[in-house]
Motif scaffolding. Structure first.
Motif, PDB file in Angstrom:
ATOM      1  N   ALA A 146       0.827  -1.214   0.000  1.00  0.00           N
ATOM      2  CA  ALA A 146       0.000   0.000   0.000  1.00  0.00           C
ATOM      3  C   ALA A 146       0.858   1.261   0.000  1.00  0.00           C
ATOM      4  O   ALA A 146       0.443   2.302  -0.511  1.00  0.00           O
ATOM      5  CB  ALA A 146      -0.932   0.010   1.212  1.00  0.00           C
ATOM      6  N   GLY A 147       2.061   1.167   0.552  1.00  0.00           N
ATOM      7  CA  GLY A 147       2.969   2.301   0.566  1.00  0.00           C
ATOM      8  C   GLY A 147       3.639   2.546  -0.770  1.00  0.00           C
ATOM      9  O   GLY A 147       4.234   3.601  -1.000  1.00  0.00           O
ATOM     10  N   LEU A 148       3.554   1.563  -1.667  1.00  0.00           N
ATOM     11  CA  LEU A 148       4.078   1.715  -3.024  1.00  0.00           C
ATOM     12  C   LEU A 148       2.991   2.137  -4.005  1.00  0.00           C
ATOM     13  O   LEU A 148       3.279   2.767  -5.025  1.00  0.00           O
ATOM     14  CB  LEU A 148       4.688   0.386  -3.510  1.00  0.00           C
ATOM     15  N   LEU A 149       1.741   1.778  -3.699  1.00  0.00           N
ATOM     16  CA  LEU A 149       0.662   1.994  -4.661  1.00  0.00           C
ATOM     17  C   LEU A 149      -0.320   3.083  -4.239  1.00  0.00           C
ATOM     18  O   LEU A 149      -0.719   3.910  -5.055  1.00  0.00           O
ATOM     19  CB  LEU A 149      -0.121   0.685  -4.875  1.00  0.00           C
ATOM     20  N   GLY A 150      -0.751   3.092  -2.983  1.00  0.00           N
ATOM     21  CA  GLY A 150      -1.779   4.039  -2.532  1.00  0.00           C
ATOM     22  C   GLY A 150      -3.149   3.628  -3.047  1.00  0.00           C
ATOM     23  O   GLY A 150      -3.404   3.663  -4.242  1.00  0.00           O
ATOM     24  N   TRP A 249       5.102  -3.899 -10.039  1.00  0.00           N
ATOM     25  CA  TRP A 249       5.814  -3.795 -11.326  1.00  0.00           C
ATOM     26  C   TRP A 249       5.203  -2.700 -12.190  1.00  0.00           C
ATOM     27  O   TRP A 249       5.914  -1.879 -12.770  1.00  0.00           O
ATOM     28  CB  TRP A 249       5.787  -5.135 -12.069  1.00  0.00           C
ATOM     29  N   VAL A 250       3.874  -2.658 -12.258  1.00  0.00           N
ATOM     30  CA  VAL A 250       3.202  -1.636 -13.068  1.00  0.00           C
ATOM     31  C   VAL A 250       3.492  -0.239 -12.512  1.00  0.00           C
ATOM     32  O   VAL A 250       3.640   0.723 -13.269  1.00  0.00           O
ATOM     33  CB  VAL A 250       1.674  -1.896 -13.132  1.00  0.00           C
ATOM     34  N   SER A 251       3.613  -0.133 -11.178  1.00  0.00           N
ATOM     35  CA  SER A 251       3.880   1.167 -10.564  1.00  0.00           C
ATOM     36  C   SER A 251       5.210   1.742 -11.042  1.00  0.00           C
ATOM     37  O   SER A 251       5.374   2.963 -11.139  1.00  0.00           O
ATOM     38  CB  SER A 251       3.881   1.055  -9.033  1.00  0.00           C
ATOM     39  N   ARG A 252       6.156   0.873 -11.348  1.00  0.00           N
ATOM     40  CA  ARG A 252       7.460   1.324 -11.836  1.00  0.00           C
ATOM     41  C   ARG A 252       7.435   1.607 -13.334  1.00  0.00           C
ATOM     42  O   ARG A 252       8.032   2.575 -13.803  1.00  0.00           O
ATOM     43  CB  ARG A 252       8.525   0.258 -11.565  1.00  0.00           C
ATOM     44  N   LEU A 253       6.743   0.756 -14.073  1.00  0.00           N
ATOM     45  CA  LEU A 253       6.772   0.834 -15.541  1.00  0.00           C
ATOM     46  C   LEU A 253       5.823   1.886 -16.096  1.00  0.00           C
ATOM     47  O   LEU A 253       6.153   2.581 -17.058  1.00  0.00           O
ATOM     48  CB  LEU A 253       6.440  -0.536 -16.137  1.00  0.00           C
ATOM     49  N   SER A 254       4.619   1.985 -15.499  1.00  0.00           N
ATOM     50  CA  SER A 254       3.621   2.920 -16.024  1.00  0.00           C
ATOM     51  C   SER A 254       2.685   3.383 -14.916  1.00  0.00           C
ATOM     52  O   SER A 254       1.618   2.800 -14.712  1.00  0.00           O
ATOM     53  CB  SER A 254       2.818   2.258 -17.146  1.00  0.00           C
ATOM     54  N   PRO A 255       3.078   4.426 -14.199  1.00  0.00           N
ATOM     55  CA  PRO A 255       2.218   4.922 -13.113  1.00  0.00           C
ATOM     56  C   PRO A 255       0.801   5.234 -13.557  1.00  0.00           C
ATOM     57  O   PRO A 255      -0.157   4.955 -12.824  1.00  0.00           O
ATOM     58  CB  PRO A 255       2.954   6.183 -12.645  1.00  0.00           C
ATOM     59  N   SER A 256       0.621   5.795 -14.748  1.00  0.00           N
ATOM     60  CA  SER A 256      -0.735   6.159 -15.200  1.00  0.00           C
ATOM     61  C   SER A 256      -1.606   4.913 -15.366  1.00  0.00           C
ATOM     62  O   SER A 256      -2.801   4.939 -15.057  1.00  0.00           O
ATOM     63  CB  SER A 256      -0.678   6.941 -16.515  1.00  0.00           C
ATOM     64  N   THR A 257      -1.004   3.815 -15.837  1.00  0.00           N
ATOM     65  CA  THR A 257      -1.749   2.549 -15.950  1.00  0.00           C
ATOM     66  C   THR A 257      -2.142   2.048 -14.570  1.00  0.00           C
ATOM     67  O   THR A 257      -3.260   1.577 -14.351  1.00  0.00           O
ATOM     68  CB  THR A 257      -0.901   1.478 -16.667  1.00  0.00           C
ATOM     69  N   LEU A 258      -1.200   2.166 -13.622  1.00  0.00           N
ATOM     70  CA  LEU A 258      -1.486   1.742 -12.251  1.00  0.00           C
ATOM     71  C   LEU A 258      -2.672   2.520 -11.682  1.00  0.00           C
ATOM     72  O   LEU A 258      -3.562   1.936 -11.068  1.00  0.00           O
ATOM     73  CB  LEU A 258      -0.259   1.961 -11.362  1.00  0.00           C
ATOM     74  N   TYR A 259      -2.700   3.835 -11.878  1.00  0.00           N
ATOM     75  CA  TYR A 259      -3.773   4.650 -11.318  1.00  0.00           C
ATOM     76  C   TYR A 259      -5.127   4.218 -11.877  1.00  0.00           C
ATOM     77  O   TYR A 259      -6.130   4.197 -11.151  1.00  0.00           O
ATOM     78  CB  TYR A 259      -3.529   6.135 -11.589  1.00  0.00           C
ATOM     79  N   LYS A 260      -5.162   3.867 -13.142  1.00  0.00           N
ATOM     80  CA  LYS A 260      -6.408   3.373 -13.748  1.00  0.00           C
ATOM     81  C   LYS A 260      -6.826   2.047 -13.118  1.00  0.00           C
ATOM     82  O   LYS A 260      -8.005   1.820 -12.844  1.00  0.00           O
ATOM     83  CB  LYS A 260      -6.241   3.213 -15.253  1.00  0.00           C
ATOM     84  N   MET A 261      -5.840   1.164 -12.889  1.00  0.00           N
ATOM     85  CA  MET A 261      -6.125  -0.137 -12.268  1.00  0.00           C
ATOM     86  C   MET A 261      -6.686   0.052 -10.858  1.00  0.00           C
ATOM     87  O   MET A 261      -7.648  -0.614 -10.467  1.00  0.00           O
ATOM     88  CB  MET A 261      -4.835  -0.979 -12.207  1.00  0.00           C
ATOM     89  N   ILE A 262      -6.086   0.976 -10.103  1.00  0.00           N
ATOM     90  CA  ILE A 262      -6.527   1.197  -8.718  1.00  0.00           C
ATOM     91  C   ILE A 262      -7.942   1.768  -8.684  1.00  0.00           C
ATOM     92  O   ILE A 262      -8.758   1.370  -7.853  1.00  0.00           O
ATOM     93  CB  ILE A 262      -5.531   2.116  -7.979  1.00  0.00           C
ATOM     94  N   ARG A 263      -8.229   2.695  -9.593  1.00  0.00           N
ATOM     95  CA  ARG A 263      -9.574   3.291  -9.624  1.00  0.00           C
ATOM     96  C   ARG A 263     -10.665   2.243  -9.836  1.00  0.00           C
ATOM     97  O   ARG A 263     -11.771   2.345  -9.311  1.00  0.00           O
ATOM     98  CB  ARG A 263      -9.669   4.350 -10.725  1.00  0.00           C
ATOM     99  N   LYS A 264     -10.323   1.199 -10.609  1.00  0.00           N
ATOM    100  CA  LYS A 264     -11.286   0.140 -10.915  1.00  0.00           C
ATOM    101  C   LYS A 264     -11.306  -0.968  -9.847  1.00  0.00           C
ATOM    102  O   LYS A 264     -12.214  -1.798  -9.836  1.00  0.00           O
ATOM    103  CB  LYS A 264     -10.976  -0.473 -12.285  1.00  0.00           C
ATOM    104  N   ALA A 265     -10.285  -0.964  -9.011  1.00  0.00           N
ATOM    105  CA  ALA A 265     -10.145  -2.059  -8.025  1.00  0.00           C
ATOM    106  C   ALA A 265     -11.237  -1.988  -6.975  1.00  0.00           C
ATOM    107  O   ALA A 265     -11.637  -0.906  -6.534  1.00  0.00           O
ATOM    108  CB  ALA A 265      -8.781  -1.984  -7.361  1.00  0.00           C
ATOM    109  N   LYS A 266     -11.724  -3.162  -6.589  1.00  0.00           N
ATOM    110  CA  LYS A 266     -12.750  -3.259  -5.538  1.00  0.00           C
ATOM    111  C   LYS A 266     -12.036  -3.577  -4.221  1.00  0.00           C
ATOM    112  O   LYS A 266     -12.000  -4.709  -3.779  1.00  0.00           O
ATOM    113  CB  LYS A 266     -13.758  -4.369  -5.884  1.00  0.00           C
ATOM    114  N   VAL A 267     -11.426  -2.552  -3.644  1.00  0.00           N
ATOM    115  CA  VAL A 267     -10.713  -2.763  -2.368  1.00  0.00           C
ATOM    116  C   VAL A 267     -11.481  -2.093  -1.251  1.00  0.00           C
ATOM    117  O   VAL A 267     -12.109  -1.051  -1.444  1.00  0.00           O
ATOM    118  CB  VAL A 267      -9.267  -2.197  -2.433  1.00  0.00           C
ATOM    119  N   LYS A 268     -11.460  -2.709  -0.096  1.00  0.00           N
ATOM    120  CA  LYS A 268     -12.130  -2.144   1.083  1.00  0.00           C
ATOM    121  C   LYS A 268     -11.366  -2.571   2.324  1.00  0.00           C
ATOM    122  O   LYS A 268     -10.850  -3.666   2.364  1.00  0.00           O
ATOM    123  CB  LYS A 268     -13.590  -2.608   1.168  1.00  0.00           C
TER     124      LYS A 268
END
Length: 268
Positions: A146-150, A249-268
Motif C-alpha cells: 500500500a505504501g508503493l501503490l496508494g 511492477w506496473v507502478s514502476r513501468l507505467s504509473p498512469s496505468t497503475l492509477y487506472k487499475m486502482i480506480r477500478k479495483a474493488k478494495v475495502k
C-alpha cells in the motif's frame, strides 16, 4: 550489502511481536538460531509467544508502547543489559486503516502516522548509535505494498508506509560506509488481524476482516520468504500474491496505468 549464512547467536529485536507478522517473524528467526527480543504493549501476550519459540530461554520479552519515547529508551537499555548487542532491528509494529479520506478525522490521521512512521523513526534513532558503535547490524522496516501503490480506504496508512520507505532510503545512504544495512519489506495481503484492528474514520478498530486479507498469504510463509531475503542481504523485499506483485511492477513501468487499475479495483 552484508549476507549471513544463518542467524545463529544473532540478537534480533522485533516490535509488534505479540501477534500477526511480528509473531511469525519471531518464530522464523528463532528457528534460524537467533536470540529474539519480543516487544509489544502486553507482556503476557509476549510471554505466550516466547514460550512457544524454539529454545524459549534464550529469548526475551520486553513490554513497551512504541509511541512512548521514555519506554523505548528503557527497552533499549534492557536489551543491551541482557544481550549486549543488537544485530537486527525489525520495525514491524503498525496500524492499518479502512476509511475514506472524507470520513477520517485529523486525530485518526495523526494516530496512524504516530505508530507507522514517527515511532519507528524514534526507535531506529535510539538504536542507531549502538549499531554504529558495533560497525554492524541491519535495520528492517515492514512497510506495505500500500505504501508503493496508494489505494482507496488506506490514504493515511499508505502515506505513512511510503514515508518510512523514503526515510529508510535516506538512512541507507547515510550509513552505507558504517557497516549498517537497511532493508524494507513490502507485504501484500497476509492472513493476520490487521484488517480487524484497522482504524475507521473515528479512530476505532474496524472489528471485522475483509476477503483480501482472509485469503492472503499465510503469516509463516511471509516470514520464511522475508527472513530468507534478509539473510541474503536484500534491501527491497516485496512479499505477496500475484496481484500485489503485478501492481508493484506496473507502478514502476507505467504509473498512469497503475492509477487506472486502482480506480477500478474493488478494495475495502
Amino acid at each position: 550489502m552484508a549476507k549471513l549464512n544463518s542467524l545463529d547467536g544473532k540478537v534480533v529485536w522485533i516490535t509488534g511481536a505479540s501477534s500477526g507478522l511480528g509473531k511469525a517473524l519471531a518464530q522464523e528467526c528463532a528457528l534460524q538460531g537467533a536470540q529474539v527480543i519480543l516487544t509489544a504493549r502486553r507482556f503476557e501476550e509476549l510471554e505466550n509467544v516466547r514460550v512457544g519459540l524454539l529454545n524459549p530461554d534464550q529469548h526475551l520479552s520486553i513490554a513497551a508502547d512504541i509511541t512512548d519515547e521514555a519506554q523505548i529508551r528503557h527497552a533499549h537499555e534492557q536489551v543491551l543489559k541482557c544481550k549486549g548487542r543488537i544485530d537486527w532491528l525489525i520495525n514491524n509494529a503498525g496500524l492499518s486503516q479502512r476509511a475514506l479520506i472524507s470520513e477520517t478525522s485529523m486525530q485518526t490521521e495523526r494516530a496512524i502516522l504516530e505508530v507507522d512512521y514517527f515511532s519507528q523513526v524514534f526507535l531506529t534513532k535510539t538504536v542507531l548509535p549502538t549499531l554504529l558503535a558495533q560497525k554492524s547490524g541491519r535495520v528492517v522496516f515492514v512497510s506495505s505494498v500500500a505504501g508503493l501503490l496508494g489505494t482507496q480506504y488506506r490514504a493515511s496508512y499508505s502515506a505513512a508506509k511510503a514515508a518510512i520507505h523514503m526515510w529508510a532510503n535516506s538512512l541507507r545512504a547515510e550509513v552505507a560506509d558504517d557497516g549498517v544495512d537497511v532493508s524494507v519489506i513490502f507485504p501484500g495481503f497476509v492472513k493476520t488481524n490487521v484488517s480487524i484492528n484497522a482504524l475507521n474514520g473515528e479512530g476505532k478498530a474496524q472489528g471485522f476482516d475483509n476477503d483480501a486479507t482472509a485469503n492472503g498469504l499465510e503469516a509463516d510463509e511471509f516470514a520464511k520468504i522475508s527472513v530468507k531475503a534478509l539473510l541474503k542481504g536484500e534491501e527491497y523485499i516485496v512479499v505477496g500474491g500475484r496481484k500485489e506483485l503485478l501492481g508493484t511492477w506496473v507502478s514502476r513501468l507505467s504509473p498512469s496505468t497503475l492509477y487506472k487499475m486502482i480506480r477500478k479495483a474493488k478494495v475495502k
